[in-house]
Design a protein around this motif. Structure first.
Motif, PDB file in Angstrom:
ATOM      1  N   CYS A  43       0.868  -1.173   0.000  1.00 43.64           N
ATOM      2  CA  CYS A  43       0.000   0.000   0.000  1.00 43.64           C
ATOM      3  C   CYS A  43       0.911   1.232   0.000  1.00 43.64           C
ATOM      4  O   CYS A  43       1.682   1.429   0.941  1.00 43.64           O
ATOM      5  CB  CYS A  43      -0.866  -0.064   1.258  1.00 43.64           C
ATOM      6  N   THR A  44       0.861   2.048  -1.049  1.00 45.57           N
ATOM      7  CA  THR A  44       1.811   3.150  -1.167  1.00 45.57           C
ATOM      8  C   THR A  44       1.123   4.506  -1.161  1.00 45.57           C
ATOM      9  O   THR A  44      -0.024   4.658  -1.553  1.00 45.57           O
ATOM     10  CB  THR A  44       2.652   3.022  -2.452  1.00 45.57           C
ATOM     11  N   GLU A  45       1.889   5.480  -0.717  1.00 43.77           N
ATOM     12  CA  GLU A  45       1.437   6.870  -0.621  1.00 43.77           C
ATOM     13  C   GLU A  45       2.685   7.731  -0.502  1.00 43.77           C
ATOM     14  O   GLU A  45       3.738   7.258  -0.084  1.00 43.77           O
ATOM     15  CB  GLU A  45       0.533   7.023   0.613  1.00 43.77           C
ATOM     16  N   SER A  46       2.575   8.995  -0.886  1.00 41.54           N
ATOM     17  CA  SER A  46       3.737   9.889  -0.803  1.00 41.54           C
ATOM     18  C   SER A  46       3.675  10.847   0.381  1.00 41.54           C
ATOM     19  O   SER A  46       4.685  11.378   0.800  1.00 41.54           O
ATOM     20  CB  SER A  46       3.876  10.702  -2.100  1.00 41.54           C
ATOM     21  N   THR A  48      -2.721  -6.617   9.827  1.00 39.76           N
ATOM     22  CA  THR A  48      -2.699  -7.364   8.572  1.00 39.76           C
ATOM     23  C   THR A  48      -1.255  -7.580   8.131  1.00 39.76           C
ATOM     24  O   THR A  48      -0.326  -7.090   8.765  1.00 39.76           O
ATOM     25  CB  THR A  48      -3.446  -6.598   7.461  1.00 39.76           C
ATOM     26  N   ASP A  49      -1.088  -8.274   7.011  1.00 44.44           N
ATOM     27  CA  ASP A  49       0.242  -8.453   6.414  1.00 44.44           C
ATOM     28  C   ASP A  49       0.528  -7.408   5.339  1.00 44.44           C
ATOM     29  O   ASP A  49       1.507  -7.526   4.603  1.00 44.44           O
ATOM     30  CB  ASP A  49       0.358  -9.851   5.805  1.00 44.44           C
ATOM     31  N   ILE A  50      -0.323  -6.402   5.233  1.00 45.98           N
ATOM     32  CA  ILE A  50      -0.137  -5.365   4.224  1.00 45.98           C
ATOM     33  C   ILE A  50       1.086  -4.532   4.558  1.00 45.98           C
ATOM     34  O   ILE A  50       1.271  -4.103   5.693  1.00 45.98           O
ATOM     35  CB  ILE A  50      -1.389  -4.461   4.134  1.00 45.98           C
ATOM     36  N   GLN A  51       1.912  -4.322   3.554  1.00 46.32           N
ATOM     37  CA  GLN A  51       3.122  -3.523   3.706  1.00 46.32           C
ATOM     38  C   GLN A  51       2.819  -2.086   3.270  1.00 46.32           C
ATOM     39  O   GLN A  51       2.326  -1.867   2.160  1.00 46.32           O
ATOM     40  CB  GLN A  51       4.221  -4.129   2.830  1.00 46.32           C
ATOM     41  N   VAL A  52       3.091  -1.127   4.137  1.00 47.49           N
ATOM     42  CA  VAL A  52       2.891   0.284   3.824  1.00 47.49           C
ATOM     43  C   VAL A  52       4.239   0.887   3.482  1.00 47.49           C
ATOM     44  O   VAL A  52       5.225   0.669   4.192  1.00 47.49           O
ATOM     45  CB  VAL A  52       2.239   1.041   5.007  1.00 47.49           C
ATOM     46  N   GLU A  53       4.277   1.641   2.383  1.00 47.43           N
ATOM     47  CA  GLU A  53       5.561   2.179   1.924  1.00 47.43           C
ATOM     48  C   GLU A  53       5.371   3.538   1.267  1.00 47.43           C
ATOM     49  O   GLU A  53       4.393   3.773   0.552  1.00 47.43           O
ATOM     50  CB  GLU A  53       6.161   1.196   0.927  1.00 47.43           C
TER      51      GLU A  53
END
Length: 129
Positions: free
Chosen positions: A48-51, A66-71
């Motif tokens: 899951c990406t955002e700037s 969760t296992d969701i990776q935030v980057e």
């Protein structure tokens, strides 16, 4: 976030779009709803990406169990080692004219060459390019 809700409904209605696949959501904003839907639909891995820093902090809270990776991902400064994904997702991710070219560059750099697909939901006329 009507576009994110629509994309989320699509993913939950058609889980085969992401089941068993490596997925990256672009410009997730403050909620990451499509990323959460991918995890629920059985995606192999979800990034899951955002700037924007404040949005990234909220995303971390939203996906903490969760296992969701935030980057952090800045389309104008893509990392050299950006991996390829089988599915790229985006909802309302183009808000200014410069963003269209940056989005296309990001899609080209991060979409798996033969098996990859992108699902972008941008219903407003000013989001189209």
């Amino acid at each position: 976030y009507p576009s994110a809700k629509l994309l989320t409904e699509l993913l939950l209605s058609c889980p085969e779009l992401v089941r068993g696949k490596e997925v990256m959501e672009l410009g997730a904003g403050f909620h990451g709803l499509p990323s959460l839907a991918c995890a629920a639909a059985g995606a192999k891995a979800v990034r899951c990406t955002e700037s924007e820093a404040t949005a990234l902090r909220q995303l971390e809270i939203n996906v903490k169990d969760t296992d969701i990776q935030v980057e952090k991902l800045v389309w104008l400064d893509l990392p050299e080692d950006l991996p390829k994904f089988q599915v790229l997702l985006g909802a309302d991710v183009v808000h200014d004219t410069w963003m269209a070219a940056a989005l296309l560059r990001t899609l080209r750099r991060s979409l798996a060459p033969t098996s990859g697909r992108a699902v972008l939901v941008m219903p407003a006329a000013y989001h189209r390019f």
